[in-house]
Motif scaffolding. Structure first.
Motif, PDB file in Angstrom:
ATOM      1  N   SER A 305       0.819  -1.200   0.000  1.00  0.00           N
ATOM      2  CA  SER A 305       0.000   0.000   0.000  1.00  0.00           C
ATOM      3  C   SER A 305       0.857   1.254   0.000  1.00  0.00           C
ATOM      4  CB  SER A 305      -0.923   0.019   1.218  1.00  0.00           C
ATOM      5  OG  SER A 305      -1.706   1.196   1.244  1.00  0.00           O
ATOM      6  N   SER A 306       0.334   2.287  -0.625  1.00  0.00           N
ATOM      7  CA  SER A 306       0.881   3.628  -0.522  1.00  0.00           C
ATOM      8  C   SER A 306      -0.071   4.476   0.304  1.00  0.00           C
ATOM      9  CB  SER A 306       1.057   4.258  -1.905  1.00  0.00           C
ATOM     10  OG  SER A 306       1.952   3.522  -2.710  1.00  0.00           O
ATOM     11  N   GLY A 307       0.411   5.608   0.797  1.00  0.00           N
ATOM     12  CA  GLY A 307      -0.431   6.607   1.424  1.00  0.00           C
ATOM     13  C   GLY A 307      -0.155   7.942   0.764  1.00  0.00           C
ATOM     14  N   PHE A 308      -1.214   8.671   0.391  1.00  0.00           N
ATOM     15  CA  PHE A 308      -1.070   9.942  -0.308  1.00  0.00           C
ATOM     16  C   PHE A 308      -1.702  11.062   0.517  1.00  0.00           C
ATOM     17  CE2 PHE A 308      -1.620   7.304  -4.435  1.00  0.00           C
ATOM     18  CZ  PHE A 308      -0.311   6.864  -4.354  1.00  0.00           C
ATOM     19  N   SER A 309      -0.940  12.118   0.748  1.00  0.00           N
ATOM     20  CA  SER A 309      -1.414  13.278   1.497  1.00  0.00           C
ATOM     21  C   SER A 309      -1.199  14.530   0.657  1.00  0.00           C
ATOM     22  CB  SER A 309      -0.657  13.399   2.824  1.00  0.00           C
ATOM     23  OG  SER A 309      -1.026  14.555   3.537  1.00  0.00           O
ATOM     24  N   TYR A 310      -2.242  15.353   0.548  1.00  0.00           N
ATOM     25  CA  TYR A 310      -2.200  16.549  -0.291  1.00  0.00           C
ATOM     26  C   TYR A 310      -2.392  17.808   0.541  1.00  0.00           C
ATOM     27  CZ  TYR A 310      -2.919  13.358  -4.251  1.00  0.00           C
ATOM     28  OH  TYR A 310      -2.795  12.356  -5.173  1.00  0.00           O
ATOM     29  N   GLY A 311      -1.585  18.824   0.260  1.00  0.00           N
ATOM     30  CA  GLY A 311      -1.769  20.129   0.867  1.00  0.00           C
ATOM     31  C   GLY A 311      -2.616  21.053   0.017  1.00  0.00           C
ATOM     32  N   ARG A 312      -2.956  20.616  -1.185  1.00  0.00           N
ATOM     33  CA  ARG A 312      -3.777  21.428  -2.084  1.00  0.00           C
ATOM     34  C   ARG A 312      -5.226  21.424  -1.626  1.00  0.00           C
ATOM     35  NH1 ARG A 312      -1.107  18.309  -7.057  1.00  0.00           N
ATOM     36  NH2 ARG A 312      -0.094  17.190  -5.348  1.00  0.00           N
ATOM     37  N   SER A 313      -5.900  22.550  -1.811  1.00  0.00           N
ATOM     38  CA  SER A 313      -7.219  22.747  -1.210  1.00  0.00           C
ATOM     39  C   SER A 313      -8.238  21.718  -1.664  1.00  0.00           C
ATOM     40  CB  SER A 313      -7.727  24.159  -1.520  1.00  0.00           C
ATOM     41  OG  SER A 313      -7.814  24.374  -2.922  1.00  0.00           O
ATOM     42  N   PHE A 314      -8.158  21.229  -2.894  1.00  0.00           N
ATOM     43  CA  PHE A 314      -9.174  20.307  -3.395  1.00  0.00           C
ATOM     44  C   PHE A 314      -9.082  18.921  -2.752  1.00  0.00           C
ATOM     45  CE2 PHE A 314      -5.585  19.715  -6.275  1.00  0.00           C
ATOM     46  CZ  PHE A 314      -5.481  18.337  -6.343  1.00  0.00           C
ATOM     47  N   ALA A 315      -7.937  18.622  -2.083  1.00  0.00           N
ATOM     48  CA  ALA A 315      -7.798  17.286  -1.485  1.00  0.00           C
ATOM     49  C   ALA A 315      -7.200  17.343  -0.085  1.00  0.00           C
ATOM     50  CB  ALA A 315      -6.916  16.413  -2.383  1.00  0.00           C
ATOM     51  N   GLU A 316      -7.230  18.501   0.556  1.00  0.00           N
ATOM     52  CA  GLU A 316      -6.573  18.621   1.862  1.00  0.00           C
ATOM     53  C   GLU A 316      -7.343  17.922   2.978  1.00  0.00           C
ATOM     54  OE1 GLU A 316      -8.470  23.034   2.917  1.00  0.00           O
ATOM     55  OE2 GLU A 316      -6.304  22.770   2.686  1.00  0.00           O
ATOM     56  N   ASP A 317      -8.620  17.557   2.721  1.00  0.00           N
ATOM     57  CA  ASP A 317      -9.427  16.863   3.718  1.00  0.00           C
ATOM     58  C   ASP A 317      -9.482  15.364   3.463  1.00  0.00           C
ATOM     59  OD1 ASP A 317     -10.071  19.391   4.707  1.00  0.00           O
ATOM     60  OD2 ASP A 317     -11.796  19.564   3.382  1.00  0.00           O
ATOM     61  N   ILE A 318      -8.616  14.874   2.592  1.00  0.00           N
ATOM     62  CA  ILE A 318      -8.668  13.475   2.161  1.00  0.00           C
ATOM     63  C   ILE A 318      -7.287  12.841   2.295  1.00  0.00           C
ATOM     64  CG2 ILE A 318      -9.368  11.907   0.316  1.00  0.00           C
ATOM     65  CD1 ILE A 318     -10.662  14.327  -1.073  1.00  0.00           C
ATOM     66  N   ILE A 319      -7.271  11.581   2.678  1.00  0.00           N
ATOM     67  CA  ILE A 319      -6.060  10.766   2.583  1.00  0.00           C
ATOM     68  C   ILE A 319      -6.408   9.521   1.778  1.00  0.00           C
ATOM     69  CG2 ILE A 319      -4.491   9.268   3.882  1.00  0.00           C
ATOM     70  CD1 ILE A 319      -4.331  11.429   6.000  1.00  0.00           C
ATOM     71  N   PHE A 320      -5.561   9.182   0.828  1.00  0.00           N
ATOM     72  CA  PHE A 320      -5.785   8.040  -0.047  1.00  0.00           C
ATOM     73  C   PHE A 320      -4.827   6.904   0.316  1.00  0.00           C
ATOM     74  CE2 PHE A 320      -6.974  11.831  -2.353  1.00  0.00           C
ATOM     75  CZ  PHE A 320      -8.154  11.487  -3.000  1.00  0.00           C
ATOM     76  N   PHE A 321      -5.352   5.686   0.286  1.00  0.00           N
ATOM     77  CA  PHE A 321      -4.521   4.494   0.462  1.00  0.00           C
ATOM     78  C   PHE A 321      -4.815   3.506  -0.675  1.00  0.00           C
ATOM     79  CE2 PHE A 321      -2.520   5.136   4.497  1.00  0.00           C
ATOM     80  CZ  PHE A 321      -3.412   5.878   5.276  1.00  0.00           C
ATOM     81  N   PRO A 322      -4.125   3.582  -1.811  1.00  0.00           N
ATOM     82  CA  PRO A 322      -4.247   2.511  -2.813  1.00  0.00           C
ATOM     83  C   PRO A 322      -3.650   1.220  -2.250  1.00  0.00           C
ATOM     84  CG  PRO A 322      -3.221   4.484  -3.726  1.00  0.00           C
ATOM     85  CD  PRO A 322      -3.222   4.644  -2.247  1.00  0.00           C
ATOM     86  N   VAL A 323      -4.334   0.123  -2.480  1.00  0.00           N
ATOM     87  CA  VAL A 323      -3.931  -1.155  -1.894  1.00  0.00           C
ATOM     88  C   VAL A 323      -3.870  -2.223  -2.974  1.00  0.00           C
ATOM     89  CG1 VAL A 323      -4.563  -2.958  -0.251  1.00  0.00           C
ATOM     90  CG2 VAL A 323      -4.963  -0.570   0.339  1.00  0.00           C
ATOM     91  N   GLN A 324      -2.781  -2.984  -3.001  1.00  0.00           N
ATOM     92  CA  GLN A 324      -2.653  -4.126  -3.905  1.00  0.00           C
ATOM     93  C   GLN A 324      -2.527  -5.389  -3.066  1.00  0.00           C
ATOM     94  OE1 GLN A 324       0.896  -4.412  -6.367  1.00  0.00           O
ATOM     95  NE2 GLN A 324      -0.271  -5.393  -7.988  1.00  0.00           N
ATOM     96  N   ILE A 325      -3.374  -6.354  -3.340  1.00  0.00           N
ATOM     97  CA  ILE A 325      -3.393  -7.612  -2.592  1.00  0.00           C
ATOM     98  C   ILE A 325      -2.951  -8.735  -3.516  1.00  0.00           C
ATOM     99  CG2 ILE A 325      -4.826  -9.248  -1.339  1.00  0.00           C
ATOM    100  CD1 ILE A 325      -6.575  -6.961  -0.501  1.00  0.00           C
ATOM    101  N   THR A 326      -2.009  -9.554  -3.041  1.00  0.00           N
ATOM    102  CA  THR A 326      -1.487 -10.657  -3.842  1.00  0.00           C
ATOM    103  C   THR A 326      -1.627 -11.965  -3.085  1.00  0.00           C
ATOM    104  OG1 THR A 326       0.138  -9.178  -4.871  1.00  0.00           O
ATOM    105  CG2 THR A 326       0.528 -11.544  -5.075  1.00  0.00           C
ATOM    106  N   ASN A 327      -2.096 -12.984  -3.777  1.00  0.00           N
ATOM    107  CA  ASN A 327      -2.218 -14.326  -3.216  1.00  0.00           C
ATOM    108  C   ASN A 327      -0.866 -15.035  -3.335  1.00  0.00           C
ATOM    109  OD1 ASN A 327      -2.725 -17.000  -2.650  1.00  0.00           O
ATOM    110  ND2 ASN A 327      -4.414 -17.233  -4.103  1.00  0.00           N
TER     111      ASN A 327
END
Length: 442
Positions: A305-327
């Motif tokens: 997983s990654s974690g993404f944090s934005y200081g820009r106003s359009f995404a400053e209230d959001i944190i994203f966690f893209p997740v890849q799952i492998t068997n």
């Protein structure tokens, strides 16, 4: 069996009626014929304590929403100490008591009919007590939230082996980094996850095109061979003058978003997704140590997983966690005994799981802690939860917008940004009406 599944997770905390957690799920393909079970023994030079020592934390602080995360399977929220501070900090209050990864698979129990046992052969595993005996274990779920031991010593998710050194350098320490000192406990020696704006947190090596680990070249650029210069140029390695070593970013690069570009959709080395990216990975190889030794087993699931944090106003209230799952069920053992795994691995091929479920434990207290970590005044008896069917997100809020005399609480939401088609008709609220038809997005 190596089936990658991509998930997108977005966390939002807002002073409005919206909040989001998003995930893209994919049903693992089924094994139609009962597979022969073969027992193999593999030496693993690791103890649970050594796995715990691979832990690291990351800080996503660029926006209004700030949080610590870690490679423990809990994206947010770890305990009631300052180790996990901040936990979903937004304008003076911390809201996220827990956001934890959960992956489960169905299984057969001893008294189930043969039809179910044929459907779930992976649940036929070594007996927890009787040597050289087997039993039907039933279903299992890998998670880290419900471990109540000190320092989370029995949680199912652990950092992948060699995380320290190959996914983070271990050289940047939480309490010693000036940016993190207001959040890290005094003397906290936890290493930092690979963080985009702190190159010394990146590992000193990289995996080549064949998956082999290659140690970083040493010395300044002008002293490198032509091949070494090509490598550091192409992978955008960063040089540490003090230690005279090159650091390599272990996670994904941002992709070219321009549909008119000849490199559209390809990674752009050196370009990050957000104002700060972090990268981590964990798996459930130690999901065999439940307090009740007759429940819980390893599926061989790896999560990156990654974690993404934005200081820009359009995404400053959001944190994203893209997740890849492998068997990786062909590679990971299920029973540990004196530093050795005894495996049932379907003749070493692993399992194509059927009826697998993926989700997140989502626990919000409005509020959970004050900005400084103080727990006083928190009242969560009147916290409410709901699901917005039109916008497809779950959210939690304080009913009267008052907690311990403090007001101005935010709404907190969790949303799966994308999902695969449903494998069958789904009645999500058990009211007898099909909510999602087979083939539609879940």
């Amino acid at each position: 069996m190596r089936k990658s599944i991509l998930f997108l997770l977005s966390l939002m905390i807002l002073f409005s009626n919206t909040s989001i957690l998003a995930i893209d799920t994919k049903r693992a393909s089924a094994t139609t014929e009962p597979a022969a079970l073969a027992k193999s023994v593999d030496s693993v030079d690791e103890t649970p304590e050594e796995a715990i020592a691979q832990r690291a934390k990351g800080y996503l602080l660029k926006g209004e929403l700030k949080t610590m995360t870690a490679n423990t399977g809990k994206f947010v929220g770890h305990d009631f100490s300052n180790w996990s501070n901040p936990e979903g900090l937004y304008k003076g209050f911390q809201y996220l008591a827990a956001v934890g990864m959960m992956v489960g698979v169905n299984g057969a129990r001893p008294n189930d009919p043969l039809e179910l046992k044929d459907r779930y052969p992976w649940s036929y595993r070594p007996h927890p007590v009787l040597e050289d005996s087997v039993m039907w274990w039933g279903p299992t779920v890998s998670e880290s939230h419900f471990d109540r031991t000190d320092n989370m010593t029995r949680c199912d998710w652990m950092p992948i082996k060699d995380h320290s050194g190959r996914l983070h350098s271990g050289l940047v320490i939480a309490s010693e980094d000036e940016e993190y000192q207001q959040y890290a406990a005094l003397g906290d020696q936890t290493p930092i996850l690979a963080t985009s704006d702190k190159p010394n947190s990146w590992p000193t090596g990289y995996y080549d095109e064949f998956g082999e680990w290659i140690l970083s070249p040493s010395g300044p650029y002008q002293d490198l061979s032509d091949d070494e210069q090509d490598i550091v140029d192409s992978l955008k390695a960063q040089y540490d003058e003090d230690d005279e070593i090159w650091h390599f970013w272990p996670g994904p690069w941002a992709r070219d978003p321009n549909p008119n570009s000849p490199t559209f959709g390809r990674e752009i080395p050196g370009a990050f997704f957000s104002d700060v990216d972090i990268y981590m990975a964990f798996d459930d190889r130690w999901a065999i140590r439940d307090i009740d030794n007759k429940q819980g087993y390893t599926m061989g699931v790896e999560v990156r997983s990654s974690g993404f944090s934005y200081g820009r106003s359009f995404a400053e209230d959001i944190i994203f966690f893209p997740v890849q799952i492998t068997n990786r069920s062909s590679q990971v053992g299920q029973i540990e005994q004196q530093r050795r795994y005894f495996e049932y691995t379907n003749d070493g091929q692993g399992w194509d799981y059927k009826d697998m479920y993926v989700g997140f434990y989502f626990d919000v207290d409005a509020y959970n802690k004050q900005a400084d970590g103080n727990l006083s005044g928190r009242t969560n008896d009147d916290d409410m939860m709901a699901y917005n069917r039109d916008l497809d997100f779950a959210y939690i809020w304080d009913l009267d917008d008052e907690s311990g005399g403090l007001t101005g609480m935010a709404y907190t939401a969790l949303k799966f940004l994308d999902s695969p088609p449903a494998a069958r008709d789904l009645d999500l609220d058990n009211d007898g009406t099909i909510d999602v038809r087979q083939g539609e997005k879940t």
